[in-house]
Design a protein around this motif. Structure first.
Motif, short mmCIF file in Angstrom:
data_model
loop_
_atom_site.label_atom_id
_atom_site.label_comp_id
_atom_site.label_asym_id
_atom_site.label_seq_id
_atom_site.Cartn_x
_atom_site.Cartn_y
_atom_site.Cartn_z
N VAL A 1 -3.27 9.39 7.07
CA VAL A 1 -3.52 8.75 5.99
C VAL A 1 -3.38 7.17 5.78
O VAL A 1 -4.32 6.46 5.04
CB VAL A 1 -2.64 9.28 4.78
N ILE A 2 -2.40 6.67 6.56
CA ILE A 2 -2.25 5.30 6.55
C ILE A 2 -3.46 4.59 7.24
O ILE A 2 -4.01 3.68 6.50
CB ILE A 2 -1.16 4.65 7.30
N TYR A 3 -3.93 4.89 8.24
CA TYR A 3 -4.85 4.31 8.88
C TYR A 3 -6.23 4.55 8.16
O TYR A 3 -7.20 3.92 8.14
CB TYR A 3 -5.01 4.83 10.50
N ILE B 1 -6.48 4.59 4.79
CA ILE B 1 -6.56 3.54 3.93
C ILE B 1 -6.69 2.07 4.45
O ILE B 1 -7.58 1.29 3.96
CB ILE B 1 -5.12 3.79 2.89
N TYR B 2 -6.23 1.93 5.61
CA TYR B 2 -6.36 0.61 6.34
C TYR B 2 -7.55 0.37 6.60
O TYR B 2 -8.33 -0.76 6.22
CB TYR B 2 -5.53 0.33 7.50
N ARG C 1 -1.76 9.52 -1.87
CA ARG C 1 -2.80 10.53 -1.15
C ARG C 1 -2.31 11.61 -0.33
O ARG C 1 -2.77 12.48 -0.33
CB ARG C 1 -3.81 9.55 -0.42
N PHE C 2 -1.30 11.24 0.37
CA PHE C 2 -0.47 12.20 1.16
C PHE C 2 -0.01 13.26 0.17
O PHE C 2 -0.07 14.21 0.68
CB PHE C 2 0.79 11.55 1.77
N LEU D 1 0.82 -1.10 0.02
CA LEU D 1 -0.04 -0.04 0.06
C LEU D 1 0.82 1.28 0.01
O LEU D 1 0.35 2.26 -0.10
CB LEU D 1 -0.74 -0.04 1.23
N LEU D 2 1.98 1.25 0.00
CA LEU D 2 2.92 2.37 0.09
C LEU D 2 2.70 3.24 -1.10
O LEU D 2 2.71 4.61 -0.92
CB LEU D 2 4.43 1.88 0.18
N GLU E 1 0.03 3.80 -2.87
CA GLU E 1 -1.16 4.55 -2.57
C GLU E 1 -1.22 5.65 -1.31
O GLU E 1 -1.66 6.55 -1.27
CB GLU E 1 -2.31 3.66 -2.21
N ILE E 2 -0.49 5.14 -0.48
CA ILE E 2 -0.26 6.09 0.91
C ILE E 2 0.44 7.34 0.53
O ILE E 2 -0.04 8.42 0.86
CB ILE E 2 0.68 5.08 2.02
N MET F 1 0.77 11.99 8.06
CA MET F 1 0.98 10.54 7.11
C MET F 1 0.19 9.16 7.65
O MET F 1 -0.28 8.52 7.14
CB MET F 1 2.25 10.28 6.99
#
Length: 304
Positions: A287-289, A291-292, A111-112, A104-105, A107-108, A284
């Motif tokens: 954004v990660i959470y 997407i998760y 979006r970031f 997922l990096l 996409e992370i 950041m």
């Protein structure tokens, strides 16, 4: 007591010799000896055993050395963080291990970047152990790695535990079995592990999983990087244990099979400098959470 006193003492302790320490510090030996003597007088304890060859620390010296090194690391951490925060042209450097690019990096980061367009974002492929040093030196701001390397100057957040799978040559006997395969079946094959250097690395993580289960592959082949390992699997030279996200690396000569072992996982670790609390890092993680949560991926929520 000043930071220079700590630096002088730590250097003497590390070199175990006043002459070499003085050369490393670029000062004369007599002033260095006086500084250490003054430090002992201020503390009221003996830090270095008198007349010892090579130089040996007393118990108090060993205690002081450990904590002095920690304070020096924190001071360096604070300096690097403050320098980055104080820059008008905001830069954000990301370190990553190659395998995270198949997860997922991308996409992370997409979006970031979309949300924080004023940031100048750069990327650096670094092994986890290299990321730790790069963080302490201020060359990157965040690292995405897989090893749980302990360092008092670095703060780690385990984002999730990614299942491991087996990459097999197309047509391999194990690729034709129904359902998951066992790790014990893999021990009969040549096992390709990566990276060869630097160590410790993902290779050691994979080998540790076998050892913990009292399993020992008949043949282990170390290769330089992930792409080489997968290429050799496709060429029929062996099998490889890889993160599940690599299923996205579509090749006609490689088949991926799940493992019948829920404990065979590799963490994805978000690493930052211990004292760093800049908005970019918090944003950041958000954004990660996000997407998760959208993908229903289990994770432990952690706020810097």
């Amino acid at each position: 007591m000043e930071l220079r006193h700590l630096r002088y003492f730590v250097t003497v302790a590390d070199e175990k010799n006043f002459t070499r320490a003085a050369e490393r510090l670029n000062i004369a030996q007599p002033p260095l000896s006086r500084q250490i003597q003054q430090l002992e007088e201020e503390l009221g304890v003996v830090l270095i055993e008198k007349g010892s060859r090579p130089l040996r620390l007393t118990e108090a010296g060993k205690f002081f050395h450990a904590h002095a090194q920690e304070l020096l690391d924190k001071a360096a951490d604070l300096k690097a963080m403050t320098q980055r925060v104080g820059k008008i042209d905001r830069k954000f450097a990301i370190g990553f291990v190659a395998s995270t690019l198949y997860g997922l990096l991308p996409e992370i980061v997409r979006r970031f970047r979309e949300r924080y367009q004023t940031l100048d974002i750069s990327f650096h492929e670094l092994a986890t152990i290299e990321q730790i040093q790069a963080l302490k030196e201020g060359r990157i701001d965040v690292g995405f790695g897989r090893l749980k390397i302990e360092d008092p100057a670095v703060r780690r957040v385990v984002l999730r535990e990614e299942p491991l799978i087996v990459a097999l040559p197309a047509g391999h006997r194990l690729s034709k079995t129904e359902g998951p395969i066992r790790l014990s079946d893999v021990t009969q094959e040549a096992l390709l592990v990566y990276p060869k250097q630097p160590r410790p690395s993902f290779a050691d993580q994979v080998l540790a999983i076998f050892r913990e289960r009292m399993l020992f592959p008949q043949k282990v082949i170390e290769v330089r990087e992930l792409q080489i390992a997968i290429g050799l699997v496709g060429a029929g030279q062996g099998v490889a244990i890889v993160p599940k996200s690599l299923q996205g690396m579509v090749r006609t000569d490689v088949v991926y099979k799940t493992l019948d072992d829920p404990g065979a996982v590799s963490p994805i670790i978000f690493s930052v400098r211990q004292m760093d609390r800049t908005p970019e890092l918090v944003n950041m993680l958000e954004v990660i959470y996000e997407i998760y949560d959208e993908l229903g991926i289990s994770h432990v929520k952690h706020v810097l």
